[in-house]
Write an enzyme that holds these catalytic residues in place. Structure first.
Site, PDB file in Angstrom:
ATOM      1  N   LYS A  79      21.834   2.463   5.833  1.00 10.10           N
ATOM      2  CA  LYS A  79      22.610   2.840   7.023  1.00 10.10           C
ATOM      3  C   LYS A  79      23.878   1.985   7.054  1.00 10.10           C
ATOM      4  O   LYS A  79      24.680   2.097   6.144  1.00 10.10           O
ATOM      5  CB  LYS A  79      21.717   2.736   8.251  1.00 10.10           C
ATOM      6  CG  LYS A  79      20.514   3.705   8.132  1.00 10.10           C
ATOM      7  CD  LYS A  79      19.561   3.694   9.303  1.00 10.10           C
ATOM      8  CE  LYS A  79      18.371   4.605   9.012  1.00 10.10           C
ATOM      9  NZ  LYS A  79      17.367   4.580  10.099  1.00 10.10           N
ATOM     10  N   GLU A  82       4.458  -2.156 -11.284  1.00  9.71           N
ATOM     11  CA  GLU A  82       3.554  -2.532 -10.182  1.00  9.71           C
ATOM     12  C   GLU A  82       3.350  -4.034 -10.144  1.00  9.71           C
ATOM     13  O   GLU A  82       3.105  -4.668 -11.165  1.00  9.71           O
ATOM     14  CB  GLU A  82       2.209  -1.826 -10.334  1.00  9.71           C
ATOM     15  CG  GLU A  82       2.267  -0.386  -9.873  1.00  9.71           C
ATOM     16  CD  GLU A  82       0.910   0.305  -9.976  1.00  9.71           C
ATOM     17  OE1 GLU A  82       0.042  -0.213 -10.684  1.00  9.71           O
ATOM     18  OE2 GLU A  82       0.741   1.352  -9.345  1.00  9.71           O
ATOM     19  N   ASP A  97      13.347  -4.531  14.070  1.00 11.16           N
ATOM     20  CA  ASP A  97      13.691  -3.418  13.172  1.00 11.16           C
ATOM     21  C   ASP A  97      15.192  -3.212  13.263  1.00 11.16           C
ATOM     22  O   ASP A  97      15.699  -2.619  14.216  1.00 11.16           O
ATOM     23  CB  ASP A  97      12.929  -2.157  13.582  1.00 11.16           C
ATOM     24  CG  ASP A  97      13.176  -1.016  12.599  1.00 11.16           C
ATOM     25  OD1 ASP A  97      14.133  -1.104  11.800  1.00 11.16           O
ATOM     26  OD2 ASP A  97      12.415  -0.031  12.645  1.00 11.16           O
ATOM     27  N   TYR A 154       7.836   1.353 -15.128  1.00 10.39           N
ATOM     28  CA  TYR A 154       6.759   1.079 -14.167  1.00 10.39           C
ATOM     29  C   TYR A 154       6.583  -0.409 -13.998  1.00 10.39           C
ATOM     30  O   TYR A 154       6.473  -1.141 -14.980  1.00 10.39           O
ATOM     31  CB  TYR A 154       5.441   1.697 -14.655  1.00 10.39           C
ATOM     32  CG  TYR A 154       4.909   2.686 -13.644  1.00 10.39           C
ATOM     33  CD1 TYR A 154       4.491   2.234 -12.390  1.00 10.39           C
ATOM     34  CD2 TYR A 154       4.865   4.046 -13.911  1.00 10.39           C
ATOM     35  CE1 TYR A 154       4.038   3.132 -11.437  1.00 10.39           C
ATOM     36  CE2 TYR A 154       4.414   4.941 -12.958  1.00 10.39           C
ATOM     37  CZ  TYR A 154       4.004   4.478 -11.719  1.00 10.39           C
ATOM     38  OH  TYR A 154       3.572   5.361 -10.784  1.00 10.39           O
ATOM     39  N   THR A 182      16.153  -0.732   6.854  1.00 11.30           N
ATOM     40  CA  THR A 182      16.524   0.171   5.771  1.00 11.30           C
ATOM     41  C   THR A 182      17.744  -0.454   5.088  1.00 11.30           C
ATOM     42  O   THR A 182      18.379  -1.363   5.621  1.00 11.30           O
ATOM     43  CB  THR A 182      16.929   1.567   6.279  1.00 11.30           C
ATOM     44  OG1 THR A 182      18.037   1.418   7.171  1.00 11.30           O
ATOM     45  CG2 THR A 182      15.786   2.247   7.003  1.00 11.30           C
ATOM     46  N   ARG A 225      19.086   4.557  -0.548  1.00  9.26           N
ATOM     47  CA  ARG A 225      17.972   4.803   0.360  1.00  9.26           C
ATOM     48  C   ARG A 225      16.825   3.891  -0.044  1.00  9.26           C
ATOM     49  O   ARG A 225      16.289   3.991  -1.147  1.00  9.26           O
ATOM     50  CB  ARG A 225      17.514   6.261   0.292  1.00  9.26           C
ATOM     51  CG  ARG A 225      18.618   7.266   0.530  1.00  9.26           C
ATOM     52  CD  ARG A 225      18.065   8.610   0.930  1.00  9.26           C
ATOM     53  NE  ARG A 225      17.674   8.564   2.316  1.00  9.26           N
ATOM     54  CZ  ARG A 225      18.520   8.761   3.333  1.00  9.26           C
ATOM     55  NH1 ARG A 225      19.786   9.001   3.121  1.00  9.26           N
ATOM     56  NH2 ARG A 225      18.087   8.690   4.573  1.00  9.26           N
TER      57      ARG A 225
END
Ligand SMILES: *Cc1c(COP(=O)(O)O)cnc(C)c1O
Length: 421
Positions: free
Chosen positions: A231, A58, A202, A56, A228, A237
């Site tokens: 692609k 954060e 984008d 974790y 992203t 991902r």
């Protein structure tokens, strides 16, 4: 590979393991032409399946809410440094879980609920998260859409300027999911400047082409770049937001704590690996080969009488309008799937049919180029698509089965990166 892959998974959960094997076989045997898909390398796959998953983190490197970040901070800093180097940007945030939350974070950073955002409308080739009605971005914000011209299939920049000056959006999005032509970032930047909007490029679909020098970069023009990583960039991902230093704080705060909790550290690691790969000469060659394949395929399809939106392509994708073939997009896509060619049905601009049953299919060359297919294979690919669409129209299942065998034979000669076997 001689050893059976995924031994621990097979032992612990054979039922699930079988599904993974089946998917690996499917990806190995078929001609994958969904424009947003690709094959990641074995290295990217390995990085995304590590113990970094257990941690974790954060916050951001050096400013975390949990201890034990000795290694994770270095992983994230490496990913950020590589993103900044590869794209030539001042700031990069590598934590967005995927492209859609990255775009929601952009809204959070630069607009208040109810504010206007301007983006290419979904049926014209834009993305849901540029203010389209069914998306949170279109219900919490006021989405206004621009389109392409009916005669050219190209974005009408005069229309974009007119809308921007009339609607005064906080954010203007350029880029989309079914845009087969080069994006004129400079022209959008001029419009954003005139109308006082933040310009967001984008580049989810074309990030790999930009990294490899096969599409112009938005960096000198856009205030924010959203992408992203899975692609054409050929990573796991995930997503990234990039900008000049001036917008760094707003973007970082929007991602965390604005929208997300702990980052997916195993994905951050895999993004770092993908960025390292994308900086190589081999990736430059790959990016140019993707475009060369798409252009060659477009020419072969045109020669077979197909109608292509905008008359062809400058990038990795082709939008085929099947109206004149009298085969609906979904019928064609499903028939091609049975023929071992995986595509998606897609609306074409001014589509007379309904969005869930549109007139077109969208195809792309990123994945097949990752398997080493070159321009010399595009006439065979066009033939299969032509025969497949005809067979879809006539209901000829034998013809589809024949194509499937031919496809599998070619694919067997071009092993898929990253897959076992
Ligand atoms: C794919 C895509 C997205 C969304 O990415 P997800 O990871 O599927 O959420 C956003 N914008 C554009 C232009 C895309 O093509």
């Amino acid at each position: 590979m001689t050893d059976r892959p995924h031994p621990a998974l097979s032992a612990a959960d054979p039922e699930l393991a079988e599904l993974v094997f089946a998917e690996e076989r499917l990806q190995a045997e078929t001609l994958r032409m969904i424009a947003s898909e690709n094959y990641v390398s074995r290295a990217v796959l390995e990085a995304s399946g590590t113990a970094l998953q257990n941690k974790y983190s954060e916050g951001y490197a050096g400013r975390r809410y949990y201890e034990g970040q000795q290694n994770i901070d270095r992983v994230e800093r490496l990913a950020v440094a590589r993103a900044k180097d590869l794209f030539g940007v001042e700031h990069a945030n590598v934590q967005p879980y995927s492209g859609s939350p990255a775009n929601l974070a952009v809204h959070l950073a630069f607009a208040e609920p109810g504010d206007t955002v301007l983006g290419m409308s979904l049926p014209m080739g834009g993305h849901l998260t540029h203010g389209w009605g069914v998306s949170a971005t279109g219900t919490w914000f006021r989405g206004v859409g621009y389109g392409v011209r009916r005669d050219t299939g190209l974005v009408d920049l005069d229309e974009v300027r007119e809308l921007a000056l009339k609607e005064r959006p906080k954010i203007i999005f350029c880029g989309g999911t079914a845009v087969p032509r080069t994006i004129d970032f400079a022209a959008y930047a001029e419009i954003a400047r005139e109308s006082g909007a933040v310009l967001v490029a984008d580049i989810a679909h074309i990030a790999g082409l930009i990294a490899g020098g096969a599409h112009p970069s938005p960096v000198p023009y856009a205030d924010v770049i959203s992408t992203t990583t899975h692609k054409t960039l050929r990573g796991p991902r995930g997503a990234m937001l990039m900008s000049r230093e001036e917008h760094a704080r707003a973007l970082d705060r929007a991602v965390f704590p604005g929208l997300q909790g702990g980052p997916h550290n195993q994905t951050t690691a895999a993004i770092a690996v993908a960025l390292h790969e994308a900086a190589s000469p081999a990736f430059r060659e790959y990016a140019h080969a993707v475009v060369a394949n798409a252009r060659a395929l477009a020419d072969e399809l045109l020669a077979r009488g197909f109608d292509l939106v905008s008359g062809g392509t400058d990038n990795h994708l082709i939008l085929m309008d099947l109206t004149s073939r009298k085969v609906p997009g979904k019928v064609a896509a499903k028939a091609l799937d049975r023929a071992g060619i995986v595509v998606n049905h897609n609306a074409v601009p001014y589509d007379p049919r309904k969005p869930f049953d549109p007139s077109g299919i969208r195809i792309g060359t990123p994945a097949l180029t990752s398997r080493g297919l070159g321009t010399d294979r595009m006439s065979a690919v066009a033939d299969w698509i032509d025969r497949g669409v005809r067979a879809a129209g006539s209901g000829d299942e034998d013809a589809l089965a024949a194509i499937r065998r031919e496809v599998a034979e070619l694919m067997a000669a071009h092993p898929a990166p990253g897959l076992p076997g």
